[in-house]
Design a protein around this motif. Structure first.
Motif, PDB file in Angstrom:
ATOM      1  N   LEU A   1       0.849  -1.191   0.000  1.00 34.54           N
ATOM      2  CA  LEU A   1       0.000   0.000   0.000  1.00 34.54           C
ATOM      3  C   LEU A   1       0.881   1.237   0.000  1.00 34.54           C
ATOM      4  CD1 LEU A   1      -2.825   1.327   0.223  1.00 34.54           C
ATOM      5  CD2 LEU A   1      -2.571   1.207   2.716  1.00 34.54           C
ATOM      6  N   ASN A   2       0.619   2.141  -0.935  1.00 32.38           N
ATOM      7  CA  ASN A   2       1.440   3.339  -1.101  1.00 32.38           C
ATOM      8  C   ASN A   2       0.550   4.566  -1.261  1.00 32.38           C
ATOM      9  OD1 ASN A   2       4.193   1.847  -1.676  1.00 32.38           O
ATOM     10  ND2 ASN A   2       2.651   0.860  -2.957  1.00 32.38           N
ATOM     11  N   VAL A   3       1.169   5.744  -1.223  1.00 34.86           N
ATOM     12  CA  VAL A   3       0.423   6.989  -1.414  1.00 34.86           C
ATOM     13  C   VAL A   3       0.195   7.199  -2.904  1.00 34.86           C
ATOM     14  CG1 VAL A   3       0.371   9.480  -1.024  1.00 34.86           C
ATOM     15  CG2 VAL A   3       1.488   7.975   0.656  1.00 34.86           C
ATOM     16  N   SER A   4      -1.047   7.293  -3.290  1.00 34.86           N
ATOM     17  CA  SER A   4      -1.387   7.476  -4.692  1.00 34.86           C
ATOM     18  C   SER A   4      -1.148   8.921  -5.121  1.00 34.86           C
ATOM     19  CB  SER A   4      -2.843   7.080  -4.930  1.00 34.86           C
ATOM     20  OG  SER A   4      -3.106   6.892  -6.305  1.00 34.86           O
ATOM     21  N   ALA A   5      -1.306   9.172  -6.412  1.00 33.14           N
ATOM     22  CA  ALA A   5      -0.952  10.461  -7.010  1.00 33.14           C
ATOM     23  C   ALA A   5      -1.824  11.604  -6.505  1.00 33.14           C
ATOM     24  CB  ALA A   5      -1.052  10.360  -8.527  1.00 33.14           C
TER      25      ALA A   5
ATOM     26  N   LEU B   1       4.036  17.349   3.086  1.00 34.94           N
ATOM     27  CA  LEU B   1       5.081  17.050   4.068  1.00 34.94           C
ATOM     28  C   LEU B   1       4.693  15.866   4.942  1.00 34.94           C
ATOM     29  CD1 LEU B   1       6.071  20.669   5.179  1.00 34.94           C
ATOM     30  CD2 LEU B   1       7.548  19.046   3.971  1.00 34.94           C
ATOM     31  N   ALA B   2       3.450  15.856   5.423  1.00 32.42           N
ATOM     32  CA  ALA B   2       3.007  14.763   6.287  1.00 32.42           C
ATOM     33  C   ALA B   2       3.005  13.432   5.544  1.00 32.42           C
ATOM     34  CB  ALA B   2       1.616  15.070   6.832  1.00 32.42           C
ATOM     35  N   LEU B   3       2.515  13.433   4.300  1.00 30.56           N
ATOM     36  CA  LEU B   3       2.486  12.202   3.514  1.00 30.56           C
ATOM     37  C   LEU B   3       3.890  11.696   3.235  1.00 30.56           C
ATOM     38  CD1 LEU B   3      -0.321  13.160   0.974  1.00 30.56           C
ATOM     39  CD2 LEU B   3      -0.490  11.413   2.757  1.00 30.56           C
TER      40      LEU B   3
ATOM     41  N   GLU C   1       9.129   7.203   7.009  1.00 35.04           N
ATOM     42  CA  GLU C   1       9.193   6.433   8.255  1.00 35.04           C
ATOM     43  C   GLU C   1       8.601   5.041   8.094  1.00 35.04           C
ATOM     44  OE1 GLU C   1      10.741   7.515  10.942  1.00 35.04           O
ATOM     45  OE2 GLU C   1      11.188   9.456  10.035  1.00 35.04           O
ATOM     46  N   GLY C   2       7.594   4.905   7.206  1.00 38.21           N
ATOM     47  CA  GLY C   2       6.926   3.624   7.059  1.00 38.21           C
ATOM     48  C   GLY C   2       7.490   2.728   5.977  1.00 38.21           C
ATOM     49  N   GLY C   3       8.403   3.254   5.150  1.00 37.38           N
ATOM     50  CA  GLY C   3       9.015   2.431   4.111  1.00 37.38           C
ATOM     51  C   GLY C   3       8.102   2.130   2.944  1.00 37.38           C
ATOM     52  N   PHE C   4       7.278   3.097   2.539  1.00 37.14           N
ATOM     53  CA  PHE C   4       6.444   2.914   1.355  1.00 37.14           C
ATOM     54  C   PHE C   4       6.615   4.117   0.428  1.00 37.14           C
ATOM     55  CE2 PHE C   4       3.981   4.468   4.939  1.00 37.14           C
ATOM     56  CZ  PHE C   4       3.267   5.549   4.460  1.00 37.14           C
ATOM     57  N   ALA C   5       6.016   4.050  -0.746  1.00 40.87           N
ATOM     58  CA  ALA C   5       6.279   5.043  -1.787  1.00 40.87           C
ATOM     59  C   ALA C   5       5.215   6.137  -1.798  1.00 40.87           C
ATOM     60  CB  ALA C   5       6.340   4.376  -3.161  1.00 40.87           C
ATOM     61  N   HIS C   6       5.617   7.307  -2.291  1.00 36.25           N
ATOM     62  CA  HIS C   6       4.758   8.491  -2.357  1.00 36.25           C
ATOM     63  C   HIS C   6       4.749   8.992  -3.801  1.00 36.25           C
ATOM     64  CE1 HIS C   6       4.171  12.972  -0.944  1.00 36.25           C
ATOM     65  NE2 HIS C   6       3.147  12.510  -1.650  1.00 36.25           N
ATOM     66  N   ASP C   7       3.611   8.864  -4.472  1.00 37.41           N
ATOM     67  CA  ASP C   7       3.464   9.352  -5.848  1.00 37.41           C
ATOM     68  C   ASP C   7       3.254  10.865  -5.813  1.00 37.41           C
ATOM     69  OD1 ASP C   7       2.308  10.055  -8.446  1.00 37.41           O
ATOM     70  OD2 ASP C   7       2.061   7.898  -8.760  1.00 37.41           O
TER      71      ASP C   7
ATOM     72  N   VAL D   1      -0.205   8.900   9.202  1.00 34.00           N
ATOM     73  CA  VAL D   1      -0.037   8.280   7.885  1.00 34.00           C
ATOM     74  C   VAL D   1       0.715   6.961   8.017  1.00 34.00           C
ATOM     75  CG1 VAL D   1       1.060   8.524   5.626  1.00 34.00           C
ATOM     76  CG2 VAL D   1      -0.150  10.464   6.633  1.00 34.00           C
ATOM     77  N   ARG D   2       1.801   6.990   8.763  1.00 32.43           N
ATOM     78  CA  ARG D   2       2.599   5.759   8.940  1.00 32.43           C
ATOM     79  C   ARG D   2       1.791   4.674   9.638  1.00 32.43           C
ATOM     80  NH1 ARG D   2       4.824   3.682  13.063  1.00 32.43           N
ATOM     81  NH2 ARG D   2       4.653   5.579  14.325  1.00 32.43           N
ATOM     82  N   ARG D   3       1.085   5.038  10.725  1.00 30.75           N
ATOM     83  CA  ARG D   3       0.310   4.040  11.468  1.00 30.75           C
ATOM     84  C   ARG D   3      -0.810   3.463  10.622  1.00 30.75           C
ATOM     85  NH1 ARG D   3       0.983   7.519  16.394  1.00 30.75           N
ATOM     86  NH2 ARG D   3      -0.864   8.674  15.674  1.00 30.75           N
TER      87      ARG D   3
END
Length: 529
Positions: A155-159, A171-173, A179-185, A450-452
């Motif tokens: 699960l990652n941050v979509s565009a 900034l928060a995303l 911190e959570g080890g996932f990707a941010h589009d 966001v991380r949690r």
């Protein structure tokens, strides 16, 4: 006469109150002031020509506009049930909020869903569940032409672009992703300093406006693209073909919103209206598309490169697959965006009636790649109303390798689903460029949410997979997801949809009729309808 009589009475009362205030004492202004305001409003209502309601019902007619203004909030907070809100029901929103806050997300007393209603979906669990893994699953993204593969989270941050979201939300995303080890589009609005400050992994999305790598006349700037794609935090690059909520439609950013900061990020003139076309300049055929993907990957130094689309027709997808075969070029990933995906603003006709929903879109893309024998070279991402662990597992069963979420991530940073994204009046500072509203969003608190949320949702998905008896997402199968087709019948996804065998499209004689017809008419040199 009745309406003019009401206004006349108000004027008389206001005049009397003014006379008393002048003749008797200043305390009468407490009555005179409001009466004067109401009388003035009534007089204006009578002479204005824009609103018929106000001409017929001066003063009182304003109650109609007041009720209309607060209707969404009244509906959301006092009327709708936990499971029937739109676009996201309260049950889903509450699950996101609770996971983001790190509080209990348990549901007592049993489901409120009607499990016998047609359309209800459920998983077929195993009598012998597997242990839940200690570490979250990741997916290796990177085909034969990729020199720098990336391990994508489930699960990652979509565009979502800077400009549609506030600096604080970005900034928060991004810090949550770090911190959570996932990707941010990044969305198609370019890479801002807010995407870079905390060093979260970025998927740089390039749309039809080529923002951030744009020539003066609105074309693609290869040198600028290569320079920015070389950034350490840019882990993948993505070409946006279309968006679920408004496929085949461009956008307009009014000049008043093109601040110096946004102009700098998007490589556009400050204060001038910017138009995102509804089509790309860099390709016009499937063959040109896959060649441009190869060029982007080369310019990006071998980083994973792919594209995002909302599926329009099976024939378009097969035309791209034919071009992949003939050119021996494959993207490293394809993100399938469903028609149920979100947007900051779009015409209701596009939101409601254009584009293929995610379930069918995934089925088409997955089976097309399987059918031409290229599925092992291309990873598939899914975006469109992904918010819970069940959503993740459903999309993996339907053909995806990983998922992206936009609105659920917005909930995690405080979005209330007020649906004011396009007005710049977001009440919690998420979807706004108003600095006073944006400051309400505390980055230190929200990035943790966001991380949690991401961590808890992926863990939920892993628990569901364990209950299905699988120890790896690759073991998920269509028969594990079932849908009630009527009040007395249930079918699995293995029965509901056609699932091609590897290479089956290359032997047309064995194809189902609908696939055979689409395969025959698809052309690697044309996207013609």
């Amino acid at each position: 006469m009745k309406r003019t009589g009401l206004v006349a009475a108000l004027v008389v009362l206001a005049a009397a109150a003014v006379v008393l205030a002048l003749a008797v004492g200043a305390w009468w202004w407490l009555a005179a002031g409001p009466l004067l305001a109401v009388a003035a409003a009534g007089t204006y209502d009578l002479i204005q020509r824009r609103h018929s309601v106000l001409r017929n019902y001066p003063v009182l007619g304003h109650a109609r506009f007041l009720m209309e203004a607060i209707r969404p909030e009244m509906q959301q907070y006092f009327i709708e049930r936990d499971y029937d809100g739109r676009p996201y029901d309260r049950e889903t929103r509450s699950a996101v909020y609770e996971r983001a806050k790190g509080t209990a997300d348990q549901d007592p007393f049993g489901t409120e869903r009607d499990v016998y209603e047609p359309g209800y979906e459920f998983f077929a669990h195993s009598v012998a569940p597997r242990p839940v893994p200690d570490e979250p699953f990741t997916v290796r993204v990177g085909g034969p032409g990729c020199g720098k593969p990336y391990d994508m989270a489930l699960l990652n941050v979509s565009a979502m672009s800077f400009g549609s979201l506030s600096a604080q939300a970005i900034l928060a995303l991004n810090r949550g992703a770090k911190e959570g080890g996932f990707a941010h589009d990044t969305g198609e609005g370019g890479i801002s300093e807010y995407h870079l400050r905390y060093g979260g992994d970025l998927i740089w999305e390039v749309g039809t406006g080529y923002f951030g790598c744009r020539t003066r006349d609105g074309g693609f700037d290869a040198e600028e693209f290569a320079r920015k794609a070389a950034g350490e935090t840019v882990r993948c690059v993505s070409l946006k073909l279309s968006q679920g909520a408004k496929p085949g439609r461009g956008g307009v950013l009014p000049g008043a919103k093109v601040t110096a900061e946004i102009a700098r990020v998007r490589d556009v003139p400050e204060g001038e209206t910017v138009i995102s076309p509804n089509h790309h300049r860099v390709f016009s055929t499937p063959r040109e598309l896959v060649r441009f993907i190869a060029r982007m990957r080369e310019l990006a130094g071998g980083k994973p490169t792919g594209f995002k689309l909302c599926v329009g027709s099976r024939r378009d997808v097969l035309a791209i697959c034919k071009a992949m075969l003939e050119e021996d070029i494959t993207p490293d990933f394809i993100v399938v965006d469903g028609a149920e995906g979100g947007t900051g603003a779009a015409p209701v006709e596009f939101v409601d009636h254009v584009g293929t929903p995610l379930t069918e879109g995934l089925s088409i893309v997955h089976n097309a790649l399987v059918g031409v024998g290229l599925r092992d070279r291309v990873r598939i991402g899914a975006s469109g109303k992904v918010a819970t662990g069940a959503d993740i597992v459903k999309r993996l069963i339907q053909g995806a390798d990983y998922t992206n979420a936009a609105r659920a991530m917005m909930f995690a940073v405080g979005c209330l689903q007020s649906q004011r994204c396009h007005t710049n009046h977001c009440p919690v500072g998420v979807a706004t460029q108003d600095p006073q509203r944006g400051r309400a969003l505390d980055v230190e608190d929200k990035y943790r949410r966001v991380r949690r949320f991401q961590e808890a949702t992926v863990h939920s998905a892993m628990e569901i997979m364990a209950s299905l008896g699988v120890s790896d997402p690759a073991q998920l199968r269509p028969h594990m997801l079932r849908r009630r087709t009527s009040h007395h019948a249930v079918a699995s996804y293995a029965e509901l949809y056609t699932w091609l065998q590897p290479g089956q499209l290359l032997s047309p004689a064995s194809l189902p009729e609908e696939w055979a017809r689409s395969w025959k008419t698809s052309d690697p040199d044309s996207f013609s309808p």
